[in-house]
Enzyme design. Structure first.
Site, PDB file in Angstrom:
ATOM      1  N   TYR A  63       0.878  -1.183   0.000  1.00  0.00           N
ATOM      2  CA  TYR A  63       0.000   0.000   0.000  1.00  0.00           C
ATOM      3  C   TYR A  63       0.914   1.232   0.000  1.00  0.00           C
ATOM      4  O   TYR A  63       1.644   1.477   0.964  1.00  0.00           O
ATOM      5  CB  TYR A  63      -0.910   0.041   1.221  1.00  0.00           C
ATOM      6  CG  TYR A  63      -1.896  -1.116   1.313  1.00  0.00           C
ATOM      7  CD1 TYR A  63      -2.246  -1.859   0.202  1.00  0.00           C
ATOM      8  CD2 TYR A  63      -2.498  -1.444   2.534  1.00  0.00           C
ATOM      9  CE1 TYR A  63      -3.146  -2.913   0.293  1.00  0.00           C
ATOM     10  CE2 TYR A  63      -3.413  -2.489   2.625  1.00  0.00           C
ATOM     11  CZ  TYR A  63      -3.722  -3.219   1.507  1.00  0.00           C
ATOM     12  OH  TYR A  63      -4.613  -4.250   1.601  1.00  0.00           O
ATOM     13  N   LEU A 215     -17.368  -2.752   3.259  1.00  0.00           N
ATOM     14  CA  LEU A 215     -18.322  -1.679   2.902  1.00  0.00           C
ATOM     15  C   LEU A 215     -18.447  -1.550   1.382  1.00  0.00           C
ATOM     16  O   LEU A 215     -18.977  -0.553   0.886  1.00  0.00           O
ATOM     17  CB  LEU A 215     -17.856  -0.346   3.495  1.00  0.00           C
ATOM     18  CG  LEU A 215     -17.704  -0.329   5.017  1.00  0.00           C
ATOM     19  CD1 LEU A 215     -17.102   0.992   5.491  1.00  0.00           C
ATOM     20  CD2 LEU A 215     -19.056  -0.568   5.691  1.00  0.00           C
ATOM     21  N   GLY A 216     -17.931  -2.522   0.662  1.00  0.00           N
ATOM     22  CA  GLY A 216     -18.018  -2.476  -0.800  1.00  0.00           C
ATOM     23  C   GLY A 216     -16.720  -2.069  -1.466  1.00  0.00           C
ATOM     24  O   GLY A 216     -16.622  -2.104  -2.695  1.00  0.00           O
ATOM     25  N   GLY A 217     -15.730  -1.645  -0.693  1.00  0.00           N
ATOM     26  CA  GLY A 217     -14.414  -1.322  -1.249  1.00  0.00           C
ATOM     27  C   GLY A 217     -14.440  -0.111  -2.159  1.00  0.00           C
ATOM     28  O   GLY A 217     -14.967   0.941  -1.793  1.00  0.00           O
ATOM     29  N   PHE A 218     -13.895  -0.281  -3.362  1.00  0.00           N
ATOM     30  CA  PHE A 218     -13.745   0.862  -4.274  1.00  0.00           C
ATOM     31  C   PHE A 218     -15.102   1.369  -4.780  1.00  0.00           C
ATOM     32  O   PHE A 218     -15.203   2.501  -5.251  1.00  0.00           O
ATOM     33  CB  PHE A 218     -12.841   0.490  -5.457  1.00  0.00           C
ATOM     34  CG  PHE A 218     -11.416   0.230  -5.041  1.00  0.00           C
ATOM     35  CD1 PHE A 218     -10.600   1.281  -4.614  1.00  0.00           C
ATOM     36  CD2 PHE A 218     -10.883  -1.056  -5.046  1.00  0.00           C
ATOM     37  CE1 PHE A 218      -9.286   1.056  -4.206  1.00  0.00           C
ATOM     38  CE2 PHE A 218      -9.575  -1.290  -4.641  1.00  0.00           C
ATOM     39  CZ  PHE A 218      -8.772  -0.232  -4.222  1.00  0.00           C
ATOM     40  N   THR A 219     -16.134   0.523  -4.703  1.00  0.00           N
ATOM     41  CA  THR A 219     -17.493   1.004  -5.018  1.00  0.00           C
ATOM     42  C   THR A 219     -18.365   0.768  -3.784  1.00  0.00           C
ATOM     43  O   THR A 219     -19.008  -0.273  -3.668  1.00  0.00           O
ATOM     44  CB  THR A 219     -18.104   0.264  -6.222  1.00  0.00           C
ATOM     45  OG1 THR A 219     -17.752  -1.113  -6.135  1.00  0.00           O
ATOM     46  CG2 THR A 219     -17.648   0.824  -7.538  1.00  0.00           C
TER      47      THR A 219
END
Ligand SMILES: NC(=O)c1ccc[n+]([C@@H]2O[C@H](COP(=O)([O-])OP(=O)(O)OC[C@H]3O[C@@H](n4cnc5c(N)ncnc54)[C@H](OP(=O)(O)O)[C@@H]3O)[C@@H](O)[C@H]2O)c1
Length: 290
Positions: A63, A215-219
């Site tokens: 990261y 929480l859905g990540g990148f979307t």
């Protein structure tokens, strides 16, 4: 900050962690590449998480690369005794921010040393081997060779515990024949439940399941059902999504990622949210819809 004790606890890496933890991936720059736009804010989020009782932080030296671990060290070192930092190896970033498989013995060894140096520790608490066989999610392929390298680094005393990420049930079984596996980290959330059977199997074995993209990540998750249930409970959709995961299985440990202090507060407050049975029934409609 809200009290996260109500989320419960679970054994991870020889210690007991609170089930609501923190994922550090959002602390790097856009695309998980380069420095954050607000370094001081990233430090504040980390310190606030630990002050609120978070004792499980998920990270990786890829990261940034390196930057997220360096921020963790700057913000939190010397580390509290009860803090478990889980990192992952198996990928390497290209100069163009690409994610590349890095399973060669020398790459895995260098990744462990990069994590040690940038986190500023002599031993890594938990290292996940992150499989890179599929483009979208886990795909079959032997993990024997890279896991054997990681197990050797564990024997050398550089790594306390080993986990697996982005893996299939077959790969977990293969891994458990090579070394003890303390956690599995795959994509899973209220809308994407491909690992339902796996979670139950790991719960029976006492192995932690740590969903990434909770929480859905990148979307980030968006669902009218989720929003309706949340407003009925005077909560936010993200809090409901996290509370649903906490209720789903006792071996699920949460590592929601955020670069925002307000979102951190909101996410940690999910520990205090109990979903009534009718809300859980209504939320069944979210599976596969987002
Ligand atoms: N093993 C793997 O392959 C793998 C892959 C991906 C991630 N991970 C780990 O899993 C952790 C969690 O995954 P993630 O961070 O990608 O995704 P996530 O936790 O599902 O969602 C993070 C996203 O949601 C936003 N967010 C967070 N809290 C929010 C709230 N209360 N309201 C509205 N938006 C909110 C964040 O933006 P803001 O910053 O604006 O809050 C960010 O865009 C990562 O931090 C990383 O440690 C592992």
């Amino acid at each position: 900050m809200p009290s996260i004790d109500q989320s419960g606890s679970f054994a991870l890496g020889g210690r007991t962690v609170t089930r609501l933890g923190y994922g550090a991936m959002q602390l790097a720059g856009p695309g998980v590449f380069g420095p954050p736009k607000d370094h001081a804010a990233a430090m504040t989020v980390l310190r606030a998480a630990v002050a609120a009782g978070v004792n499980h932080i998920d990270t990786s030296d890829f990261y940034g690369p390196h930057i997220t671990n360096q921020i963790i060290r700057e913000a939190l070192s010397p580390y509290p005794d009860d803090l478990v930092i889980v990192t992952k190896i198996g990928a390497r970033r290209g100069a163009d921010a690409s994610w590349n498989k890095a399973f060669a013995p020398e790459e895995l060894t260098a990744a462990v040393h990069d994590n040690l140096r940038n986190l500023g520790v002599e031993v890594l608490d938990v290292v996940n081997l992150r499989a890179m066989f599929g483009v979208h999610g886990p795909a079959e392929g032997s993990i024997e060779a890279p896991l054997t390298v990681l197990a050797e680094l564990q024997r050398q005393g550089l790594v306390r515990h080993i986990g697996l990420s982005n893996v299939t049930a077959t790969q977990i079984a293969e891994g458990r024949r090579i070394c003890d596996i303390v956690c599995v980290q795959n994509a899973y959330n209220i809308a994407h439940r491909e690992d339902d059977a796996l979670i139950d199997e790991l719960a029976r074995e006492g192995i932690a399941y740590v969903p990434f993209f909770p929480l859905g990540g990148f979307t980030p998750l968006q669902s009218s059902t989720l929003s309706e249930v949340a407003s009925g409970l005077d909560a936010t959709p993200m809090q409901v999504a996290l509370a649903w995961l906490l209720r789903r299985s006792p071996n699920i440990l949460l590592i929601p990622g955020t670069s925002s202090l307000a979102h951190l507060r909101e996410n940690l407050a999910a520990a205090e949210l109990t979903l009534p049975d009718d809300a859980v029934r209504a939320l069944e409609a979210v599976a596969g819809t987002v």
